[in-house]
Design a protein around this motif. Structure first.
Motif, PDB file in Angstrom:
ATOM      1  N   ALA A 153      -7.957-103.039 -57.122  1.00  0.00           N
ATOM      2  CA  ALA A 153      -8.423-101.409 -56.806  1.00  0.00           C
ATOM      3  C   ALA A 153      -9.902-102.142 -56.822  1.00  0.00           C
ATOM      4  CB  ALA A 153      -8.307-101.000 -58.083  1.00  0.00           C
ATOM      5  N   GLY A 154     -11.408-102.692 -57.282  1.00  0.00           N
ATOM      6  CA  GLY A 154     -11.626-103.082 -57.332  1.00  0.00           C
ATOM      7  C   GLY A 154     -12.530-104.082 -55.950  1.00  0.00           C
ATOM      8  N   ARG A 155     -11.563-104.972 -55.752  1.00  0.00           N
ATOM      9  CA  ARG A 155     -11.841-105.620 -54.687  1.00  0.00           C
ATOM     10  C   ARG A 155     -11.397-105.333 -53.523  1.00  0.00           C
ATOM     11  NH1 ARG A 155      -8.447-111.621 -55.310  1.00  0.00           N
ATOM     12  NH2 ARG A 155      -9.880-111.747 -52.960  1.00  0.00           N
ATOM     13  N   ILE A 156     -10.526-104.294 -53.676  1.00  0.00           N
ATOM     14  CA  ILE A 156      -9.284-104.235 -52.147  1.00  0.00           C
ATOM     15  C   ILE A 156     -10.924-102.355 -51.494  1.00  0.00           C
ATOM     16  CG2 ILE A 156      -8.241-102.161 -51.467  1.00  0.00           C
ATOM     17  CD1 ILE A 156      -6.196-103.735 -53.164  1.00  0.00           C
ATOM     18  N   ALA A 157     -11.854-102.024 -52.620  1.00  0.00           N
ATOM     19  CA  ALA A 157     -12.418-100.819 -52.264  1.00  0.00           C
ATOM     20  C   ALA A 157     -13.708-101.305 -51.869  1.00  0.00           C
ATOM     21  CB  ALA A 157     -12.907-100.429 -53.645  1.00  0.00           C
ATOM     22  N   GLU A 207      -7.473 -94.899 -59.107  1.00  0.00           N
ATOM     23  CA  GLU A 207      -7.524 -95.480 -61.062  1.00  0.00           C
ATOM     24  C   GLU A 207      -6.523 -96.598 -60.903  1.00  0.00           C
ATOM     25  OE1 GLU A 207      -8.828 -92.832 -64.825  1.00  0.00           O
ATOM     26  OE2 GLU A 207      -6.690 -91.943 -63.429  1.00  0.00           O
ATOM     27  N   ASP A 208      -7.376 -97.357 -61.580  1.00  0.00           N
ATOM     28  CA  ASP A 208      -6.651 -98.679 -62.048  1.00  0.00           C
ATOM     29  C   ASP A 208      -6.607 -98.397 -63.552  1.00  0.00           C
ATOM     30  OD1 ASP A 208      -9.123 -99.229 -63.979  1.00  0.00           O
ATOM     31  OD2 ASP A 208     -10.068-100.410 -62.013  1.00  0.00           O
ATOM     32  N   GLY A 209      -6.530 -99.464 -64.154  1.00  0.00           N
ATOM     33  CA  GLY A 209      -5.422 -99.667 -65.586  1.00  0.00           C
ATOM     34  C   GLY A 209      -6.772 -99.128 -66.827  1.00  0.00           C
ATOM     35  N   ASP A 210      -7.963 -99.423 -66.256  1.00  0.00           N
ATOM     36  CA  ASP A 210      -8.458 -99.640 -67.383  1.00  0.00           C
ATOM     37  C   ASP A 210      -9.805 -97.691 -67.308  1.00  0.00           C
ATOM     38  OD1 ASP A 210      -8.727-101.569 -68.083  1.00  0.00           O
ATOM     39  OD2 ASP A 210      -9.737-102.782 -66.241  1.00  0.00           O
ATOM     40  N   GLY A 211      -9.119 -97.558 -66.163  1.00  0.00           N
ATOM     41  CA  GLY A 211      -9.818 -95.489 -66.223  1.00  0.00           C
ATOM     42  C   GLY A 211     -11.122 -95.524 -64.807  1.00  0.00           C
ATOM     43  N   CYS A 212     -11.219 -97.104 -64.182  1.00  0.00           N
ATOM     44  CA  CYS A 212     -11.921 -97.390 -63.329  1.00  0.00           C
ATOM     45  C   CYS A 212     -11.645 -96.085 -62.003  1.00  0.00           C
ATOM     46  CB  CYS A 212     -12.108 -98.188 -63.022  1.00  0.00           C
ATOM     47  SG  CYS A 212     -13.517 -98.270 -64.554  1.00  0.00           S
ATOM     48  N   THR A 213     -12.409 -95.105 -60.914  1.00  0.00           N
ATOM     49  CA  THR A 213     -11.622 -94.858 -59.672  1.00  0.00           C
ATOM     50  C   THR A 213     -12.320 -95.397 -58.691  1.00  0.00           C
ATOM     51  OG1 THR A 213     -10.885 -92.062 -60.849  1.00  0.00           O
ATOM     52  CG2 THR A 213     -11.154 -92.653 -58.835  1.00  0.00           C
ATOM     53  N   PRO A 219      -3.490 -87.813 -47.411  1.00  0.00           N
ATOM     54  CA  PRO A 219      -4.233 -87.098 -48.383  1.00  0.00           C
ATOM     55  C   PRO A 219      -3.370 -87.177 -49.731  1.00  0.00           C
ATOM     56  CG  PRO A 219      -2.529 -85.381 -47.655  1.00  0.00           C
ATOM     57  CD  PRO A 219      -2.699 -87.197 -46.841  1.00  0.00           C
ATOM     58  N   VAL A 220      -3.732 -88.228 -50.536  1.00  0.00           N
ATOM     59  CA  VAL A 220      -3.457 -88.639 -51.902  1.00  0.00           C
ATOM     60  C   VAL A 220      -4.430 -89.214 -52.844  1.00  0.00           C
ATOM     61  CG1 VAL A 220      -2.107 -90.473 -50.965  1.00  0.00           C
ATOM     62  CG2 VAL A 220      -1.116 -89.307 -52.938  1.00  0.00           C
ATOM     63  N   ALA A 221      -4.051 -88.814 -53.893  1.00  0.00           N
ATOM     64  CA  ALA A 221      -5.253 -90.081 -54.792  1.00  0.00           C
ATOM     65  C   ALA A 221      -4.209 -90.320 -56.315  1.00  0.00           C
ATOM     66  CB  ALA A 221      -6.055 -88.940 -55.302  1.00  0.00           C
ATOM     67  N   THR A 222      -3.976 -91.941 -56.687  1.00  0.00           N
ATOM     68  CA  THR A 222      -2.940 -91.986 -57.498  1.00  0.00           C
ATOM     69  C   THR A 222      -3.785 -92.558 -58.497  1.00  0.00           C
ATOM     70  OG1 THR A 222      -2.957 -94.088 -56.491  1.00  0.00           O
ATOM     71  CG2 THR A 222      -1.387 -92.540 -55.976  1.00  0.00           C
ATOM     72  N   SER A 223      -2.808 -92.790 -60.025  1.00  0.00           N
ATOM     73  CA  SER A 223      -3.942 -93.591 -60.686  1.00  0.00           C
ATOM     74  C   SER A 223      -2.413 -94.583 -61.079  1.00  0.00           C
ATOM     75  CB  SER A 223      -3.958 -92.373 -62.026  1.00  0.00           C
ATOM     76  OG  SER A 223      -4.456 -93.000 -63.174  1.00  0.00           O
ATOM     77  N   VAL A 240       1.202 -89.658 -59.271  1.00  0.00           N
ATOM     78  CA  VAL A 240      -0.523 -89.298 -57.852  1.00  0.00           C
ATOM     79  C   VAL A 240      -1.121 -87.833 -59.044  1.00  0.00           C
ATOM     80  CG1 VAL A 240       0.498 -87.104 -56.153  1.00  0.00           C
ATOM     81  CG2 VAL A 240       1.836 -89.476 -56.218  1.00  0.00           C
ATOM     82  N   VAL A 241      -2.056 -88.080 -58.723  1.00  0.00           N
ATOM     83  CA  VAL A 241      -3.109 -86.944 -59.625  1.00  0.00           C
ATOM     84  C   VAL A 241      -4.015 -86.123 -58.374  1.00  0.00           C
ATOM     85  CG1 VAL A 241      -3.803 -88.917 -61.481  1.00  0.00           C
ATOM     86  CG2 VAL A 241      -4.955 -88.680 -59.067  1.00  0.00           C
ATOM     87  N   GLU A 242      -3.882 -85.801 -57.236  1.00  0.00           N
ATOM     88  CA  GLU A 242      -3.670 -85.134 -56.216  1.00  0.00           C
ATOM     89  C   GLU A 242      -3.483 -85.626 -54.987  1.00  0.00           C
ATOM     90  OE1 GLU A 242      -8.252 -84.716 -53.982  1.00  0.00           O
ATOM     91  OE2 GLU A 242      -8.134 -85.635 -55.494  1.00  0.00           O
ATOM     92  N   SER A 243      -2.493 -84.221 -54.659  1.00  0.00           N
ATOM     93  CA  SER A 243      -2.398 -84.788 -53.207  1.00  0.00           C
ATOM     94  C   SER A 243      -2.391 -82.746 -52.275  1.00  0.00           C
ATOM     95  CB  SER A 243      -1.539 -84.870 -53.322  1.00  0.00           C
ATOM     96  OG  SER A 243       0.120 -85.011 -52.652  1.00  0.00           O
TER      97      SER A 243
END
Length: 438
Positions: free
Chosen positions: A306-310, A343-349, A357-361, A399-402
């Motif tokens: 996720a960090g590299r993609i961001a 949000e990755d496995g370490d809790g970093c978003t 319109p969706v946020a995932t963890s 899904v944490v936000e949608s």
């Protein structure tokens, strides 16, 4: 048997974790070393094993799924595998009879595939902690479904010569031949992660591992007898068709360690329909090729990257520009990347493309698994409204936000309503389920 169709067999087991993949890959590579042309197939909706089959045999593999695929598609895929080759070695999934509650032949179980194509079953028995009692399990597999035939068994996790003799004694009582035995050897186990095996392209020393598996199978299995017992492949006349309509004439397809879950039959179907596929790597910060007219982000492991993609500015900016005028679709991991944050496995978003319109963890893990039957509610890369798709969902993301889902109305394999799923915004769409067939 259709003329020029190769014989085949199915490697299966009473349960997962018995050693099916070890035997399958070892047998495929051992036969390839003997100069035979071998094709692999995988029962069920598994992305990872077909790539290992291709590495072991040097030829493409594909999936066969008796629930998600209709008879014509199954027949076409098996026919393609059985043409111009010497042997088809299919690998089962889960236990031999494990599937959904449905009519015979449409349960998704590996036994359906063996029955449909007339392939005898090579049953792998993990005999750790038992001996003669393993024969009762094997006998149950032999008698449970009269549509299939067992060619014999391979014993896995054999502790000693005495252990093997006791187990063979039990199997002799029920008339099942032992076609090989493998000793306990942790070095033969392929590395795994949360969705199964570590992908073939990521597995260190894959060639050396495959050669060791082949050496072990050569030493432990009666390969000549297995070849003799392979059965003729039964095929109906093959009719042309496309499992899923191409989303465009020239398709930009993300492909790297984060985006890799694409069924081979989908890509081959697109190519057969005249589409061109252009690969690009988001992890290498590559944007979708601008001369393409559709973009597809497959599933994979974006939560691990996720960090590299961001931080991949060219990719994200290019994707947003592409989506302004042409269709973009994301499946599972691709859907997560099209969303607002991950949000990755370490809790970093991490910020993602922000196109849906969706946020995932991945930190808030929950298993989502099963077949999905979806009816499109909006026009998208998947088809027009009312189009029905059959697919599969397997992930741990939440899904944490949608905003309300609007892409498809979804049910499970039994017809139970699961509500709406996925999103469409402008020309961008995404879902957690992977399409197997339209």
């Amino acid at each position: 048997m259709t003329p020029n169709a190769a014989p085949g067999l199915l490697v299966a087991a009473p349960r997962s974790g018995s050693g099916k993949t070890t035997v399958t890959l070892g047998l495929q590579r051992a036969l390839r070393r003997r100069g035979l042309a071998v094709r692999g197939l995988k029962c069920g909706p598994d992305y990872i094993d077909p790539a290992f089959h291709e590495a072991a045999t040097g030829t493409p593999s594909a999936n066969l799924d008796s629930f998600a695929m209709g008879p014509d598609l199954l027949n076409r895929l098996a026919g393609e595998a059985a043409a111009d080759t010497d042997l088809v070695i299919a690998e089962g999934s889960m236990g031999l009879f494990d599937g959904i509650q449905a009519e015979a032949g449409r349960t998704g179980a590996s036994a359906d595939i063996a029955a449909r194509f007339g392939w005898p079953v090579l049953l792998v028995l993990d005999i750790a902690g038992q001996a003669q009692s393993a024969a009762a399990t094997a006998l149950g597999c032999k008698l449970y479904d009269p549509r299939i035939a067992l060619m014999g068994v391979v014993l896995n996790n054999v502790a000693s010569d005495r252990h093997r003799r006791l187990t063979e004694d039990g199997l002799a009582r029920v008339g099942l031949p032992v076609l090989g035995a493998l000793s306990r050897d942790k070095s033969m186990v392929l590395p795994e992660r949360h969705l199964g095996l570590v992908q073939a392209r990521e597995t260190a020393d894959l060639e050396a591992r495959l050669e060791k598996l082949a050496d072990t199978v050569e030493a432990g299995l009666d390969i000549e007898r297995i070849l003799e017992l392979a059965g003729p492949t039964r095929l109906d006349p093959i009719r042309p068709g496309v499992p899923l309509r191409p989303p465009g004439q020239r398709i930009a397809l993300a492909r790297d360690e984060a985006f890799s879950f694409v069924y081979p039959h989908i890509l081959n179907g697109w190519r057969g329909a005249g589409a061109e596929i252009r690969f690009f790597s988001p992890l290498a910060d590559e944007a979708p090729p601008p001369d393409c007219d559709a973009c597809w982000l497959p599933g994979g492991y974006p939560e691990l990257h996720a960090g590299r993609i961001a931080g991949a500015r060219r990719f994200l900016e290019g994707l947003r520009a592409f989506a302004g005028s042409r269709p973009v679709h994301g499946e599972c991991g691709g859907y997560m990347v099209l969303g607002r944050t991950l949000e990755d496995g370490d809790g970093c978003t991490h910020p993602m493309a922000g196109l849906l319109p969706v946020a995932t963890s991945y930190a808030r893990r929950k298993l989502h698994l099963g077949y999905r039957v979806a009816r499109s509610l909006e026009a998208s890369a998947l088809g027009e409204p009312g189009h029905t798709l059959v697919g599969h969902e397997f992930h741990y993301a939440s899904v944490v936000e949608s905003e309300p889902a609007n892409l498809a109305a979804v049910s499970d394999a039994t017809g139970s309503d699961l509500g709406r799923a996925g999103h469409r915004s402008g020309q961008v769409s995404g879902t957690f389920f992977h399409v197997l067939a339209g």
